[in-house]
Design an enzyme around this catalytic site. Structure first.
Site, PDB file in Angstrom:
ATOM      1  N   ILE A 231       0.843  -1.252   0.030  1.00 58.56           N
ATOM      2  CA  ILE A 231       0.109   0.151  -0.036  1.00 58.56           C
ATOM      3  C   ILE A 231       0.819   1.008  -0.124  1.00 58.56           C
ATOM      4  O   ILE A 231       1.790   1.338   0.695  1.00 58.56           O
ATOM      5  CB  ILE A 231      -0.697   0.305   1.317  1.00 58.56           C
ATOM      6  CG1 ILE A 231      -1.815  -1.162   1.387  1.00 58.56           C
ATOM      7  CG2 ILE A 231      -1.422   0.971   1.187  1.00 58.56           C
ATOM      8  CD1 ILE A 231      -2.444  -1.805   2.767  1.00 58.56           C
ATOM      9  N   CYS A 232       0.027   2.341  -0.686  1.00 54.52           N
ATOM     10  CA  CYS A 232       1.005   3.785  -0.646  1.00 54.52           C
ATOM     11  C   CYS A 232      -0.177   4.839  -0.656  1.00 54.52           C
ATOM     12  O   CYS A 232      -1.048   4.580  -0.437  1.00 54.52           O
ATOM     13  CB  CYS A 232       1.855   3.947  -1.747  1.00 54.52           C
ATOM     14  SG  CYS A 232       1.332   4.168  -3.150  1.00 54.52           S
ATOM     15  N   ARG A 233       0.557   6.307  -1.124  1.00 56.32           N
ATOM     16  CA  ARG A 233      -0.603   7.091  -1.701  1.00 56.32           C
ATOM     17  C   ARG A 233      -2.147   6.700  -2.547  1.00 56.32           C
ATOM     18  O   ARG A 233      -3.197   6.796  -2.160  1.00 56.32           O
ATOM     19  CB  ARG A 233       0.124   8.401  -1.859  1.00 56.32           C
ATOM     20  CG  ARG A 233      -0.840   9.455  -1.383  1.00 56.32           C
ATOM     21  CD  ARG A 233      -0.391  10.860  -1.266  1.00 56.32           C
ATOM     22  NE  ARG A 233      -0.708  11.451  -2.011  1.00 56.32           N
ATOM     23  CZ  ARG A 233      -1.261  12.377  -2.945  1.00 56.32           C
ATOM     24  NH1 ARG A 233      -1.155  11.916  -4.427  1.00 56.32           N
ATOM     25  NH2 ARG A 233      -1.532  13.407  -3.303  1.00 56.32           N
TER      26      ARG A 233
ATOM     27  N   GLY B 100      -1.000   3.909  -5.148  1.00 57.06           N
ATOM     28  CA  GLY B 100      -0.808   3.196  -6.226  1.00 57.06           C
ATOM     29  C   GLY B 100       0.506   3.382  -6.955  1.00 57.06           C
ATOM     30  O   GLY B 100       1.292   1.994  -7.220  1.00 57.06           O
TER      31      GLY B 100
ATOM     32  N   MET C 298      -3.870   5.047  -0.272  1.00 50.10           N
ATOM     33  CA  MET C 298      -4.472   5.496   0.900  1.00 50.10           C
ATOM     34  C   MET C 298      -5.897   6.542   0.097  1.00 50.10           C
ATOM     35  O   MET C 298      -6.525   7.023   0.745  1.00 50.10           O
ATOM     36  CB  MET C 298      -3.764   5.754   1.600  1.00 50.10           C
ATOM     37  CG  MET C 298      -3.383   5.015   1.666  1.00 50.10           C
ATOM     38  SD  MET C 298      -3.649   3.819   3.329  1.00 50.10           S
ATOM     39  CE  MET C 298      -5.297   4.385   3.928  1.00 50.10           C
TER      40      MET C 298
END
Length: 98
Positions: free
Chosen positions: A62-64, A66, A90
């Site tokens: 997971i990141c901000r 993708g 996110m």
């Protein structure tokens, strides 16, 4: 590379599935909240912290948005890990955070 949407991941978690999640955002981004149960390993630290991961377990990255998670997933896949990138990051997450 395998992918999952934020809503698909949320559904799996709501169903009680145990998902190994790694959030690769930076510490200041994590301070705004992360998916409950995700471990935090910033993208730049992934190569140095491989010993913390188990090649027998699947991981969702997971990141901000993708992008960084996609890079992390590609790297981990090349290292022999079973990984899935959460597309949208996110920014797409509507579920609970910690």
């Amino acid at each position: 590379m395998k992918e999952i949407t934020a809503s698909e991941l949320e559904t799996l978690l709501e169903e009680g599935q145990q998902i190994n999640m790694i959030d690769v955002r930076e510490a200041d981004e994590i301070a705004t909240g992360k998916v409950i149960g995700a471990i935090h390993i910033p993208l730049g630290e992934i190569p140095a912290r491989l010993e913390e991961l188990d090649k027998t377990k699947p991981y969702t990255i997971i990141c901000r948005s993708g992008g960084r998670s996609g890079r992390a997933a590609q790297f981990l896949e090349e290292e022999g890990y079973d990984v899935t990138n959460m597309t949208g990051g996110m920014l797409s997450w509507q579920g609970p955070i910690e």
